[in-house]
Design an enzyme around this catalytic site. Structure first.
Site, mmCIF file in Angstrom:
data_model
loop_
_atom_site.group_PDB
_atom_site.id
_atom_site.type_symbol
_atom_site.label_atom_id
_atom_site.label_comp_id
_atom_site.label_asym_id
_atom_site.label_seq_id
_atom_site.Cartn_x
_atom_site.Cartn_y
_atom_site.Cartn_z
ATOM 1 N N CYS A 9 30.417 52.467 20.586
ATOM 2 C CA CYS A 9 31.657 52.801 21.295
ATOM 3 C C CYS A 9 32.441 51.501 21.481
ATOM 4 O O CYS A 9 32.144 50.503 20.840
ATOM 5 C CB CYS A 9 31.381 53.527 22.613
ATOM 6 N N ASN A 12 30.332 49.438 24.973
ATOM 7 C CA ASN A 12 28.877 49.579 25.055
ATOM 8 C C ASN A 12 28.390 49.583 26.507
ATOM 9 O O ASN A 12 27.339 49.054 26.825
ATOM 10 C CB ASN A 12 28.183 48.480 24.243
ATOM 11 N N CYS A 14 29.261 52.732 28.506
ATOM 12 C CA CYS A 14 29.273 54.133 28.944
ATOM 13 C C CYS A 14 28.706 55.063 27.881
ATOM 14 O O CYS A 14 27.572 55.509 27.967
ATOM 15 C CB CYS A 14 30.686 54.592 29.312
ATOM 16 N N ARG A 15 29.508 55.343 26.867
ATOM 17 C CA ARG A 15 29.163 56.375 25.896
ATOM 18 C C ARG A 15 27.973 56.015 25.016
ATOM 19 O O ARG A 15 27.018 56.791 24.906
ATOM 20 C CB ARG A 15 30.374 56.698 25.017
ATOM 21 N N SER A 16 28.024 54.876 24.349
ATOM 22 C CA SER A 16 26.946 54.564 23.403
ATOM 23 C C SER A 16 25.602 54.293 24.085
ATOM 24 O O SER A 16 24.578 54.756 23.579
ATOM 25 C CB SER A 16 27.345 53.440 22.453
ATOM 26 N N ASP A 120 36.128 58.797 26.600
ATOM 27 C CA ASP A 120 35.580 57.635 27.297
ATOM 28 C C ASP A 120 35.674 57.843 28.805
ATOM 29 O O ASP A 120 36.766 57.810 29.384
ATOM 30 C CB ASP A 120 36.347 56.381 26.890
#
Length: 148
Positions: A9, A12, A14-16, A120
């Site tokens: 993402c 690095n 939150c999402r990934s 995000d």
């Protein structure tokens, strides 16, 4: 077979890292990591509100630390999964000549809740919605990983 999977993402945080931890929980036999296209948060733990939302689902992000995506990731992983089209563009810009490692949108695996990207939550503030989508895509990815 994709045994080494990298999630990417922007930052690095939150999402990934959430995708990394969710898929690792579902598939402890796989080598899974995450990275960001930016270096803004290198060395930092995942964003506290994401950690809280994930912890409420039994997913621990506390040991993860942000790192920046690099050229070597193309050879270190069998499959690179990005969270949105800009992440894909940024990753592809670093692809070495002749490298064929697949770079795909993670949402290609989210059959129960189709999206063209993982929003995000750093900006949307919808950490639970993000995790819902990640869990859906991770479950479908787990079913497909032997075929990839």
């Amino acid at each position: 077979m994709a045994n080494r999977i990298l999630f990417v993402c922007l930052g690095n945080i939150c999402r990934s890292p959430a995708a990394e931890a969710v898929l690792r929980k579902q598939n402890p036999h796989l080598e899974i990591d995450s990275a960001g296209t930016s270096r803004w948060h290198t060395g930092e733990p995942p964003y506290a509100p994401m950690q809280t939302a994930a912890r409420q689902r039994g997913v621990d992000l506390s040991s993860l630390r942000a790192r920046q995506f690099g050229v070597n990731d193309f050879t270190a992983f069998d499959l690179i999964l990005v969270m949105d089209a800009q992440n894909r563009k940024d990753v592809e810009a670093l692809r070495p000549a002749g490298n064929t490692t697949p770079v795909r949108l993670f949402t290609e695996f989210a059959t129960a809740s189709p999206h063209d990207h993982v929003p995000d939550p750093y900006y949307t503030r919808d950490f639970d919605g993000c995790l819902d989508l990640i869990e859906d895509a991770a479950a479908d990815l787990s079913a497909a990983v032997a075929e990839i």
